[in-house]
Design an enzyme around this catalytic site. Sequence first.
Site, PDB file in Angstrom:
ATOM      1  N   THR A  62       0.858  -1.276  -0.126  1.00  0.00           N
ATOM      2  CA  THR A  62      -0.116  -0.007   0.114  1.00  0.00           C
ATOM      3  C   THR A  62       0.797   1.225   0.037  1.00  0.00           C
ATOM      4  O   THR A  62       2.091   1.108  -0.348  1.00  0.00           O
ATOM      5  CB  THR A  62      -1.028  -0.103   1.032  1.00  0.00           C
ATOM      6  OG1 THR A  62      -1.960   0.945   0.938  1.00  0.00           O
ATOM      7  CG2 THR A  62      -0.236  -0.046   2.570  1.00  0.00           C
ATOM      8  N   LYS A  66       3.640   1.413  -4.096  1.00  0.00           N
ATOM      9  CA  LYS A  66       3.411   0.522  -5.196  1.00  0.00           C
ATOM     10  C   LYS A  66       4.117   0.581  -6.390  1.00  0.00           C
ATOM     11  O   LYS A  66       4.575  -0.421  -6.996  1.00  0.00           O
ATOM     12  CB  LYS A  66       1.884   0.853  -5.594  1.00  0.00           C
ATOM     13  CG  LYS A  66       0.831   0.376  -4.433  1.00  0.00           C
ATOM     14  CD  LYS A  66      -0.560   0.718  -4.897  1.00  0.00           C
ATOM     15  CE  LYS A  66      -1.405   0.436  -3.961  1.00  0.00           C
ATOM     16  NZ  LYS A  66      -2.994   0.630  -4.190  1.00  0.00           N
ATOM     17  N   ASP A 102      -6.187  -3.863  -7.873  1.00  0.00           N
ATOM     18  CA  ASP A 102      -6.985  -2.702  -7.595  1.00  0.00           C
ATOM     19  C   ASP A 102      -8.173  -2.561  -8.323  1.00  0.00           C
ATOM     20  O   ASP A 102      -9.250  -2.197  -8.282  1.00  0.00           O
ATOM     21  CB  ASP A 102      -6.172  -1.282  -7.326  1.00  0.00           C
ATOM     22  CG  ASP A 102      -5.400  -1.369  -6.134  1.00  0.00           C
ATOM     23  OD1 ASP A 102      -5.726  -1.985  -5.047  1.00  0.00           O
ATOM     24  OD2 ASP A 102      -4.533  -0.507  -6.059  1.00  0.00           O
ATOM     25  N   ASN A 151      -8.216  16.119 -14.036  1.00  0.00           N
ATOM     26  CA  ASN A 151      -7.327  16.213 -12.861  1.00  0.00           C
ATOM     27  C   ASN A 151      -7.048  17.749 -12.770  1.00  0.00           C
ATOM     28  O   ASN A 151      -7.354  18.616 -13.760  1.00  0.00           O
ATOM     29  CB  ASN A 151      -6.130  15.409 -13.127  1.00  0.00           C
ATOM     30  CG  ASN A 151      -5.347  15.349 -11.977  1.00  0.00           C
ATOM     31  OD1 ASN A 151      -5.955  14.914 -10.841  1.00  0.00           O
ATOM     32  ND2 ASN A 151      -4.006  15.539 -11.987  1.00  0.00           N
ATOM     33  N   ARG A 152      -6.620  18.113 -11.381  1.00  0.00           N
ATOM     34  CA  ARG A 152      -6.292  19.640 -11.051  1.00  0.00           C
ATOM     35  C   ARG A 152      -5.173  19.819 -11.908  1.00  0.00           C
ATOM     36  O   ARG A 152      -5.212  21.059 -12.716  1.00  0.00           O
ATOM     37  CB  ARG A 152      -5.871  19.386  -9.454  1.00  0.00           C
ATOM     38  CG  ARG A 152      -6.397  20.581  -8.702  1.00  0.00           C
ATOM     39  CD  ARG A 152      -6.304  20.293  -7.540  1.00  0.00           C
ATOM     40  NE  ARG A 152      -5.043  19.492  -6.885  1.00  0.00           N
ATOM     41  CZ  ARG A 152      -4.643  19.119  -5.864  1.00  0.00           C
ATOM     42  NH1 ARG A 152      -5.429  19.712  -4.865  1.00  0.00           N
ATOM     43  NH2 ARG A 152      -3.795  18.488  -5.543  1.00  0.00           N
TER      44      ARG A 152
END
Length: 273
Positions: A62, A66, A102, A151-152
């Site tokens: 985690t 990764k 995931d 995305n920002r």
Amino acid sequence: MIDRYAVVGNPVAHSKSPQIHALFAHENGQDIEYGRLLAPLAGFRQTVERFRAEGGRGLNVTLPFKEEAYRIATLHTERARAAAAVNTMRFDAEAIFGDNTDGAGLVRDIGDNLGFAIAGRRVLLLGAGGAARGVIAPLLAEQPAELTIANRSVERARVLERHFGTLFGARVRASAYDALSTSRFDLVVNATSASLAGTLPPLPEGVFAAGSLAYDMMYGAGRTPFLEYARVQGAHLTADGLGMLIEQAAESFLVWRGVRPRTTSVLASLRAG
Ligand code: NDP
């Protein structure tokens, strides 16, 4: 000797993985031990090597390791390669096998647990970090009508558009948040870390189509600002990321033990606290 597994991260004390894998092992009659490993930020490789040398059979990986796990693995699955990140390591005699479960976890939670078909839908993915990257190929494999990544820092979304667009064609496009105001989506997945900070990504009004599902990968903190906003904005269904967490764990268990555990009772048990 009992087969040993663990989740490794920094921090890792909050992880629910030991509880989930203990329930899987019990329900499937598998005798395993599953613990937590706190790796120093500059000592991930050493932590992995020590665990393997002591007979460890596999690890869940985690934050924030990764990508490093991907570099350490010597054999990768296709989905780990697409994500350029590994959340599941298995120590074989000659190789370190690296997988990424995931995205499969997200897709299974949405499709099987929530009963929402992704095929033919307009999908909006918020965020362009590790979690977003890991779920793009599995989402596209479900054949949505389109996948927009907002995305920002829009350049990070463009990098993903170029990478996955090459693999999957024109259905992938990057966008700035304010350019979304004229679009509607059937599925909106929040893969930003905004919920961790108790804030909301700068989503314009009106993006949730009738019958839409709002999905926040974050879990465990009650209703997040994103899910509150989605509800007010007319999303039909809302879900947090606990189901994804359990489904990705079930997929890891399959990689290690050759058995895919049932998840319904584990999900109910964790929801009940
Ligand atoms: P990263 O740090 O790699 O990426 C963070 C992303 O969030 C970036 O795209 C960043 O945008 C964006 N972001 C951060 N704050 C804001 C904000 N206030 N408004 C808009 N965008 C913001 O994190 P990860 O990708 O690894 O993790 C993201 C989330 O997914 C976490 O909450 C994590 O817990 C969750 N997760 C859940 C899993 C599950 O099983 N349920 C599995 C994996 C992750 P920018 O690039 O502009 O900075």
